[in-house]
Design a protein around this motif. Sequence first.
Motif, PDB file in Angstrom:
ATOM      1  N   SER A  52     -37.628  20.531   5.587  1.00  0.00           N
ATOM      2  CA  SER A  52     -36.525  19.596   5.329  1.00  0.00           C
ATOM      3  C   SER A  52     -35.177  20.292   5.459  1.00  0.00           C
ATOM      4  CB  SER A  52     -36.674  18.974   3.939  1.00  0.00           C
ATOM      5  OG  SER A  52     -36.694  19.974   2.934  1.00  0.00           O
ATOM      6  N   GLY A  53     -35.139  21.578   5.116  1.00  0.00           N
ATOM      7  CA  GLY A  53     -33.910  22.352   5.302  1.00  0.00           C
ATOM      8  C   GLY A  53     -33.575  22.533   6.772  1.00  0.00           C
ATOM      9  N   LYS A  54     -34.604  22.802   7.590  1.00  0.00           N
ATOM     10  CA  LYS A  54     -34.388  22.920   9.035  1.00  0.00           C
ATOM     11  C   LYS A  54     -33.886  21.602   9.617  1.00  0.00           C
ATOM     12  CE  LYS A  54     -38.022  26.380   9.783  1.00  0.00           C
ATOM     13  NZ  LYS A  54     -39.361  26.617  10.394  1.00  0.00           N
ATOM     14  N   GLN A  55     -34.475  20.498   9.142  1.00  0.00           N
ATOM     15  CA  GLN A  55     -34.053  19.195   9.620  1.00  0.00           C
ATOM     16  C   GLN A  55     -32.597  18.920   9.239  1.00  0.00           C
ATOM     17  OE1 GLN A  55     -35.650  17.148  11.602  1.00  0.00           O
ATOM     18  NE2 GLN A  55     -34.079  15.532  11.551  1.00  0.00           N
ATOM     19  N   ALA A  56     -32.221  19.309   8.019  1.00  0.00           N
ATOM     20  CA  ALA A  56     -30.841  19.121   7.573  1.00  0.00           C
ATOM     21  C   ALA A  56     -29.870  19.920   8.437  1.00  0.00           C
ATOM     22  CB  ALA A  56     -30.709  19.531   6.105  1.00  0.00           C
ATOM     23  N   MET A  57     -30.238  21.168   8.748  1.00  0.00           N
ATOM     24  CA  MET A  57     -29.394  21.993   9.607  1.00  0.00           C
ATOM     25  C   MET A  57     -29.248  21.379  10.988  1.00  0.00           C
ATOM     26  SD  MET A  57     -28.107  24.772   8.210  1.00  0.00           S
ATOM     27  CE  MET A  57     -27.950  26.004   9.519  1.00  0.00           C
ATOM     28  N   ALA A  58     -30.359  20.882  11.519  1.00  0.00           N
ATOM     29  CA  ALA A  58     -30.325  20.276  12.853  1.00  0.00           C
ATOM     30  C   ALA A  58     -29.438  19.039  12.875  1.00  0.00           C
ATOM     31  CB  ALA A  58     -31.745  19.929  13.295  1.00  0.00           C
ATOM     32  N   GLU A  59     -29.549  18.210  11.853  1.00  0.00           N
ATOM     33  CA  GLU A  59     -28.740  16.990  11.806  1.00  0.00           C
ATOM     34  C   GLU A  59     -27.253  17.321  11.655  1.00  0.00           C
ATOM     35  OE1 GLU A  59     -30.161  14.117   8.998  1.00  0.00           O
ATOM     36  OE2 GLU A  59     -32.255  14.372   9.620  1.00  0.00           O
ATOM     37  N   MET A  60     -26.961  18.333  10.852  1.00  0.00           N
ATOM     38  CA  MET A  60     -25.566  18.732  10.676  1.00  0.00           C
ATOM     39  C   MET A  60     -24.989  19.285  11.974  1.00  0.00           C
ATOM     40  SD  MET A  60     -23.935  20.977   7.570  1.00  0.00           S
ATOM     41  CE  MET A  60     -25.254  22.187   7.625  1.00  0.00           C
ATOM     42  N   TRP A  61     -25.761  20.147  12.650  1.00  0.00           N
ATOM     43  CA  TRP A  61     -25.318  20.726  13.923  1.00  0.00           C
ATOM     44  C   TRP A  61     -25.085  19.621  14.948  1.00  0.00           C
ATOM     45  CZ3 TRP A  61     -26.481  21.054  19.062  1.00  0.00           C
ATOM     46  CH2 TRP A  61     -25.968  22.126  19.780  1.00  0.00           C
ATOM     47  N   LEU A  62     -25.982  18.659  15.011  1.00  0.00           N
ATOM     48  CA  LEU A  62     -25.851  17.566  15.978  1.00  0.00           C
ATOM     49  C   LEU A  62     -24.618  16.721  15.677  1.00  0.00           C
ATOM     50  CD1 LEU A  62     -27.016  16.039  18.379  1.00  0.00           C
ATOM     51  CD2 LEU A  62     -28.419  14.718  16.782  1.00  0.00           C
ATOM     52  N   MET A  63     -24.338  16.476  14.396  1.00  0.00           N
ATOM     53  CA  MET A  63     -23.145  15.721  14.050  1.00  0.00           C
ATOM     54  C   MET A  63     -21.892  16.414  14.562  1.00  0.00           C
ATOM     55  SD  MET A  63     -21.305  15.091  10.391  1.00  0.00           S
ATOM     56  CE  MET A  63     -20.691  16.765  10.558  1.00  0.00           C
ATOM     57  N   TYR A  64     -21.826  17.750  14.341  1.00  0.00           N
ATOM     58  CA  TYR A  64     -20.658  18.487  14.820  1.00  0.00           C
ATOM     59  C   TYR A  64     -20.601  18.494  16.350  1.00  0.00           C
ATOM     60  CZ  TYR A  64     -19.532  20.226  10.151  1.00  0.00           C
ATOM     61  OH  TYR A  64     -19.160  20.318   8.830  1.00  0.00           O
ATOM     62  N   ARG A 110     -18.757  10.596   6.205  1.00  0.00           N
ATOM     63  CA  ARG A 110     -19.837  11.565   6.426  1.00  0.00           C
ATOM     64  C   ARG A 110     -19.605  12.886   5.700  1.00  0.00           C
ATOM     65  NH1 ARG A 110     -22.741  11.418  12.106  1.00  0.00           N
ATOM     66  NH2 ARG A 110     -24.436  11.695  10.612  1.00  0.00           N
ATOM     67  N   ARG A 111     -18.494  13.030   5.036  1.00  0.00           N
ATOM     68  CA  ARG A 111     -18.160  14.340   4.442  1.00  0.00           C
ATOM     69  C   ARG A 111     -19.119  14.750   3.339  1.00  0.00           C
ATOM     70  NH1 ARG A 111     -11.760  12.854   4.229  1.00  0.00           N
ATOM     71  NH2 ARG A 111     -11.445  12.865   6.505  1.00  0.00           N
ATOM     72  N   GLN A 112     -19.452  13.854   2.444  1.00  0.00           N
ATOM     73  CA  GLN A 112     -20.358  14.227   1.361  1.00  0.00           C
ATOM     74  C   GLN A 112     -21.802  14.352   1.842  1.00  0.00           C
ATOM     75  OE1 GLN A 112     -19.476  15.342  -1.675  1.00  0.00           O
ATOM     76  NE2 GLN A 112     -17.363  15.128  -0.944  1.00  0.00           N
ATOM     77  N   GLN A 113     -22.128  13.727   2.971  1.00  0.00           N
ATOM     78  CA  GLN A 113     -23.448  13.940   3.572  1.00  0.00           C
ATOM     79  C   GLN A 113     -23.602  15.397   3.993  1.00  0.00           C
ATOM     80  OE1 GLN A 113     -26.350  11.920   4.107  1.00  0.00           O
ATOM     81  NE2 GLN A 113     -27.041  14.013   4.521  1.00  0.00           N
ATOM     82  N   VAL A 114     -22.517  16.002   4.454  1.00  0.00           N
ATOM     83  CA  VAL A 114     -22.548  17.428   4.809  1.00  0.00           C
ATOM     84  C   VAL A 114     -22.969  18.256   3.602  1.00  0.00           C
ATOM     85  CG1 VAL A 114     -21.121  19.404   5.497  1.00  0.00           C
ATOM     86  CG2 VAL A 114     -20.884  17.212   6.693  1.00  0.00           C
ATOM     87  N   ARG A 115     -22.443  17.916   2.427  1.00  0.00           N
ATOM     88  CA  ARG A 115     -22.822  18.637   1.201  1.00  0.00           C
ATOM     89  C   ARG A 115     -24.324  18.542   0.945  1.00  0.00           C
ATOM     90  NH1 ARG A 115     -23.686  16.537  -3.730  1.00  0.00           N
ATOM     91  NH2 ARG A 115     -22.702  14.561  -3.151  1.00  0.00           N
ATOM     92  N   LEU A 116     -24.891  17.375   1.125  1.00  0.00           N
ATOM     93  CA  LEU A 116     -26.322  17.195   0.889  1.00  0.00           C
ATOM     94  C   LEU A 116     -27.142  17.993   1.890  1.00  0.00           C
ATOM     95  CD1 LEU A 116     -26.354  13.346   0.145  1.00  0.00           C
ATOM     96  CD2 LEU A 116     -26.312  15.247  -1.491  1.00  0.00           C
ATOM     97  N   TRP A 117     -26.703  18.019   3.137  1.00  0.00           N
ATOM     98  CA  TRP A 117     -27.394  18.831   4.150  1.00  0.00           C
ATOM     99  C   TRP A 117     -27.344  20.311   3.781  1.00  0.00           C
ATOM    100  CZ3 TRP A 117     -24.559  15.860   8.578  1.00  0.00           C
ATOM    101  CH2 TRP A 117     -25.325  14.750   8.970  1.00  0.00           C
ATOM    102  N   ILE A 118     -26.182  20.768   3.343  1.00  0.00           N
ATOM    103  CA  ILE A 118     -26.025  22.182   2.976  1.00  0.00           C
ATOM    104  C   ILE A 118     -26.948  22.540   1.811  1.00  0.00           C
ATOM    105  CG2 ILE A 118     -24.426  23.886   2.023  1.00  0.00           C
ATOM    106  CD1 ILE A 118     -22.193  22.232   3.502  1.00  0.00           C
ATOM    107  N   ASP A 119     -26.945  21.706   0.789  1.00  0.00           N
ATOM    108  CA  ASP A 119     -27.800  21.967  -0.378  1.00  0.00           C
ATOM    109  C   ASP A 119     -29.269  22.068   0.025  1.00  0.00           C
ATOM    110  OD1 ASP A 119     -25.633  21.977  -2.045  1.00  0.00           O
ATOM    111  OD2 ASP A 119     -25.963  19.976  -2.865  1.00  0.00           O
ATOM    112  N   GLU A 120     -29.697  21.176   0.907  1.00  0.00           N
ATOM    113  CA  GLU A 120     -31.095  21.171   1.331  1.00  0.00           C
ATOM    114  C   GLU A 120     -31.431  22.427   2.127  1.00  0.00           C
ATOM    115  OE1 GLU A 120     -34.846  20.008   1.243  1.00  0.00           O
ATOM    116  OE2 GLU A 120     -33.242  18.848   0.311  1.00  0.00           O
ATOM    117  N   SER A 121     -30.511  22.879   2.958  1.00  0.00           N
ATOM    118  CA  SER A 121     -30.785  24.045   3.803  1.00  0.00           C
ATOM    119  C   SER A 121     -30.803  25.346   3.011  1.00  0.00           C
ATOM    120  CB  SER A 121     -29.748  24.138   4.928  1.00  0.00           C
ATOM    121  OG  SER A 121     -28.463  24.438   4.417  1.00  0.00           O
TER     122      SER A 121
END
Length: 406
Positions: free
Chosen positions: A182-194, A158-169
């Motif tokens: 889509s940036g908000k969704q990326a932030m939400a998904e990243m926060w939920l993963m953590y 999941r590490r490189q997925q974090v990079r994609l979420w960051i870029d989108e946000s």
Amino acid sequence: MVADTEQEAVVFDPFSADFYRDPHAFYPRLRAQAPVFYNAEYDFYALSRHADVAAGLKDFTTYSSAYGVDLGMVRTGQKAPAKMIISIDPPEHRVMRSLVNKVFTPRAISAWHDMVSDTVDRFLAAASAGPSFDVVSDFSVYFPVEVITQMLGVPEERRQQVRLWIDESLHREPGQIDISESGKQAMAEMWLMYYQLIQERREAPREDMISALIAAEVTRDDGAADRLRDSEIAGFATLLGGAGAETVTKLVGGAIATFARHPEQWQQLLDDRSLIPAAVDELLRYDAPVQYNVRRSTREVTLHGVTIPAGAPVFLLGASANRDPDAWTAPDTFDINRDRTEAQNLGFGYGIHSCLGAALARMEALIALDKLLDLMPRYDVQWESCRRVSMQNVAGYSHVPVRILA
């Protein structure tokens, strides 16, 4: 609101394609003619001189961080809903900073040196199989997020997925102020993963940063013990993942572009590797990835004949301050041998919100530059194929293709 007609002629739009292409083209005129600039279109003020920016970064009572980190958040006038360390003021900030400082001691960072070195080796070997490669898109875009997510305890897949979420946000099209859906969704998904990872670590702690943050304890002023809540740890991990990935990615890419224009200083590093720390400091002064921080004024402030009202968004242009001729000798000259005591380098911020991960970012940059010196003692940049990013407050390259010379 505008002080005079001279200031009206000065243009500064940090959301324009021209700014994304070359932010430093705008700063000299701001410092000289409009040190307190007002943008009527977006209704914000900007401070560009070193003395004003440094003072603003230190003065958290006048320039509050509690309303968010970008114009889209700050201009709403509502305090940031998520309790992230970057968007809270003292005294609450002191408690959280004390807690997270426990996992960012120099000793703790140095313990990760071998992991960082191995990670850089792995991605550099994969990127540079031939005589040509892209320093950013093939290399520096990958290893920083791998380092910080590994430290946090994110599973490898999941590490490189974090990079994609960051870029989108962080991505902004020219003229775009607010984060995209889509940036908000990326932030939400990243926060939920953590957040889910925190639950796992509470059940089964490991030797990672999230487990350390769960265990960290600090004593409040009243003597009571305090710990971070799960939501605070998730917010901190989200922030750290983004800041730890983007800044080093852009710093390394920018370094190779800058040294291509100053090959004699690249040669100095080849001759004396002990100069690399000074080179990193100069890169942070000359072309730092983070261009500005946004604050909200809590009271009326008058500077240089311009009054900033209470409740106004204020851009603190650290990248401009780092090239202020009143602070630095020959500030537009890249010089790894310059006197670094002349002024405060604002590349990692200043004051209570200075970059918590600065020591880690420096270590990553030092290791990466050292290994790039070994790989390509002589190189050419393919300038026609270089590309820059368009991101919220972050500047730098998305592509720096190079050809290694014999």
